[in-house]
Design an enzyme around this catalytic site. Sequence first.
Site, PDB file in Angstrom:
ATOM      1  N   GLN A 188      -2.242   2.412  10.138  1.00  0.00           N
ATOM      2  CA  GLN A 188      -0.926   2.454   9.484  1.00  0.00           C
ATOM      3  C   GLN A 188       0.100   3.187  10.349  1.00  0.00           C
ATOM      4  O   GLN A 188       1.291   2.889  10.287  1.00  0.00           O
ATOM      5  CB  GLN A 188      -1.025   3.170   8.127  1.00  0.00           C
ATOM      6  CG  GLN A 188      -1.755   2.392   7.054  1.00  0.00           C
ATOM      7  CD  GLN A 188      -3.218   2.755   6.979  1.00  0.00           C
ATOM      8  OE1 GLN A 188      -3.834   3.118   7.972  1.00  0.00           O
ATOM      9  NE2 GLN A 188      -3.812   2.649   5.805  1.00  0.00           N
ATOM     10  N   ASP A 190      -1.748  11.195  -1.766  1.00  0.00           N
ATOM     11  CA  ASP A 190      -2.151  10.236  -2.798  1.00  0.00           C
ATOM     12  C   ASP A 190      -2.520  10.916  -4.104  1.00  0.00           C
ATOM     13  O   ASP A 190      -2.521  10.283  -5.163  1.00  0.00           O
ATOM     14  CB  ASP A 190      -3.327   9.390  -2.303  1.00  0.00           C
ATOM     15  CG  ASP A 190      -2.873   8.498  -1.176  1.00  0.00           C
ATOM     16  OD1 ASP A 190      -2.806   8.994  -0.035  1.00  0.00           O
ATOM     17  OD2 ASP A 190      -2.523   7.335  -1.441  1.00  0.00           O
ATOM     18  N   ARG A 237       0.872  -1.180   0.000  1.00  0.00           N
ATOM     19  CA  ARG A 237       0.000   0.000   0.000  1.00  0.00           C
ATOM     20  C   ARG A 237       0.910   1.233   0.000  1.00  0.00           C
ATOM     21  O   ARG A 237       2.131   1.114   0.042  1.00  0.00           O
ATOM     22  CB  ARG A 237      -1.015   0.002   1.171  1.00  0.00           C
ATOM     23  CG  ARG A 237      -0.613  -0.674   2.435  1.00  0.00           C
ATOM     24  CD  ARG A 237       0.478  -0.007   3.202  1.00  0.00           C
ATOM     25  NE  ARG A 237       0.226   1.381   3.452  1.00  0.00           N
ATOM     26  CZ  ARG A 237       1.161   2.270   3.731  1.00  0.00           C
ATOM     27  NH1 ARG A 237       2.438   1.907   3.797  1.00  0.00           N
ATOM     28  NH2 ARG A 237       0.878   3.548   3.945  1.00  0.00           N
ATOM     29  N   GLY A 238       0.278   2.411  -0.023  1.00  0.00           N
ATOM     30  CA  GLY A 238       1.057   3.642  -0.176  1.00  0.00           C
ATOM     31  C   GLY A 238       1.096   3.996  -1.655  1.00  0.00           C
ATOM     32  O   GLY A 238       1.338   3.129  -2.503  1.00  0.00           O
ATOM     33  N   ALA A 239       0.867   5.287  -1.952  1.00  0.00           N
ATOM     34  CA  ALA A 239       0.649   5.698  -3.344  1.00  0.00           C
ATOM     35  C   ALA A 239       1.783   5.286  -4.297  1.00  0.00           C
ATOM     36  O   ALA A 239       1.528   4.618  -5.308  1.00  0.00           O
ATOM     37  CB  ALA A 239       0.400   7.208  -3.386  1.00  0.00           C
ATOM     38  N   ASN A 265      -5.039  12.674   1.140  1.00  0.00           N
ATOM     39  CA  ASN A 265      -4.174  11.752   1.892  1.00  0.00           C
ATOM     40  C   ASN A 265      -5.086  10.944   2.818  1.00  0.00           C
ATOM     41  O   ASN A 265      -6.310  11.125   2.842  1.00  0.00           O
ATOM     42  CB  ASN A 265      -3.102  12.523   2.672  1.00  0.00           C
ATOM     43  CG  ASN A 265      -2.022  11.606   3.208  1.00  0.00           C
ATOM     44  OD1 ASN A 265      -1.511  10.755   2.488  1.00  0.00           O
ATOM     45  ND2 ASN A 265      -1.667  11.731   4.471  1.00  0.00           N
ATOM     46  N   LYS A 266      -4.471  10.058   3.568  1.00  0.00           N
ATOM     47  CA  LYS A 266      -5.227   9.155   4.449  1.00  0.00           C
ATOM     48  C   LYS A 266      -6.258   9.906   5.293  1.00  0.00           C
ATOM     49  O   LYS A 266      -5.992  10.998   5.798  1.00  0.00           O
ATOM     50  CB  LYS A 266      -4.221   8.413   5.346  1.00  0.00           C
ATOM     51  CG  LYS A 266      -4.789   7.438   6.336  1.00  0.00           C
ATOM     52  CD  LYS A 266      -5.721   6.428   5.723  1.00  0.00           C
ATOM     53  CE  LYS A 266      -5.143   5.685   4.535  1.00  0.00           C
ATOM     54  NZ  LYS A 266      -6.200   4.984   3.725  1.00  0.00           N
TER      55      LYS A 266
HETATM   56  O1  MRU Z   1      -4.429   3.344   2.367  1.00  0.00           O
HETATM   57  P1  MRU Z   1      -2.950   3.500   2.282  1.00  0.00           P
HETATM   58  O2  MRU Z   1      -2.218   2.885   3.427  1.00  0.00           O
HETATM   59  O3  MRU Z   1      -2.402   3.063   0.953  1.00  0.00           O
HETATM   60  O4  MRU Z   1      -2.738   5.073   2.386  1.00  0.00           O
HETATM   61  C1  MRU Z   1      -1.451   5.583   2.333  1.00  0.00           C
HETATM   62  C2  MRU Z   1      -1.408   7.038   2.514  1.00  0.00           C
HETATM   63  O5  MRU Z   1      -2.399   7.701   2.670  1.00  0.00           O
HETATM   64  C3  MRU Z   1      -0.058   7.687   2.390  1.00  0.00           C
HETATM   65  O6  MRU Z   1       0.053   8.781   3.240  1.00  0.00           O
HETATM   66  C4  MRU Z   1       0.106   8.150   0.941  1.00  0.00           C
HETATM   67  O7  MRU Z   1      -0.113   7.089   0.062  1.00  0.00           O
HETATM   68  C5  MRU Z   1       1.430   8.731   0.684  1.00  0.00           C
HETATM   69  S1  MRU Z   1       2.665   7.462   0.641  1.00  0.00           S
HETATM   70  C6  MRU Z   1       4.156   8.100   0.307  1.00  0.00           C
END
Ligand code: MRU
Length: 343
Positions: free
Chosen positions: A204, A245, A50-52, A255-256
């Site tokens: 997370q 994201d 996960r993570g963008a 973002n999250k």
């Molecule tokens: O749902 P996730 O865990 O994929 O969400 C991740 C986030 O919101 C991060 O802050 C975002 O992707 C930036 S990662 C460098």
Amino acid sequence: MTKELRPLKWNNANSLAEVIDQRLLPHEFKWIEIKNTQEMAFAIKDMIIRGAPLIGIGAAYGMAMAARDELDLDETDTLLRSTRPTAVNLMWALDECKKVIHQWGLDRNSCGKPDFKVLHQKLLEKANWILEDDVERCKEMSRVGAEYIKKKFGNNKKFKILTHCNAGALATGGYGTALGVIRKLHEENLVEMVYSDETRPRQQGSKLTAWELAHDGIPVTMISDNMAAHCMKKDMIDFAVVGSDRITANGDAANKIGTYQVAIVCKHHNVPFYVAAPHSTIDLNLATGNLIPIEERDPSELHTINDKLVTASEGVKFFNPGFDVTPNELIEAIFTEKGLFKN
Ligand code: MRU
């Protein structure tokens, strides 16, 4: 010095991706094999990775495996795009793959089929490039962010920093975006403490960020999401930095879920709020954050923790958006690998 954390590796000998199963951290550190496109789509959807930036990298390897297996590449593209809607890095990486397919997929053999061997090789090269390039971008954006912050606060200050979710090595090819800025400041011995929001519902912050920072020897204190305002009032936070994201043309940043309220609380307490993201996160096709598609996730993330029901589920409705959008006026600066993002 701890070994650089990389959440995804390509295993050339066995033609598969190896990823850290992020669903299991911090209890279990386990590498699993992703052997084909279907498994990659599942890994992204189920948040094994996960993570963008990382889901974009995973998708690029998914395309390379599709060519290896001679699958319909348009269908594969649609499948991978449909896994998670908010992070534009996923779409960016698949667009990069599309360019490769257009360049190398035109040659047909006598049966009218594309040369999948060549396509596989070229898509694999592209995926490897996206991975390595992301690490370099993270390092450069972190340098940009650290320089900006030192200039603002003075060179000798040790910082108390708030972050939300995980925008670290685990969310990228390696090094991280928001945690990259923190890592860079830590390399210069300028971090007093990082406060990591728990980040309900998937945690997370506690499961990944606290683990990652502790793994790298960076001082970290975990707080629950509802403690941020209190910490700011008590002068415990110098600035907040988060990842993103999708950033729209006007500088709004998704973002999250929970990031928006952190930014509001920062504004109230006069605490600078920063976003760190590579250019692959910027979506100039969208004018404002109102247009960003927000992923809605399964209610079980709200009513169940570790397979145990934590709230009544019968007769109760649940709303579980995975992301929110912070309006640009709450963001003091957006750090990218090319300098500050100007909207
Ligand atoms: O749902 P996730 O865990 O994929 O969400 C991740 C986030 O919101 C991060 O802050 C975002 O992707 C930036 S990662 C460098």
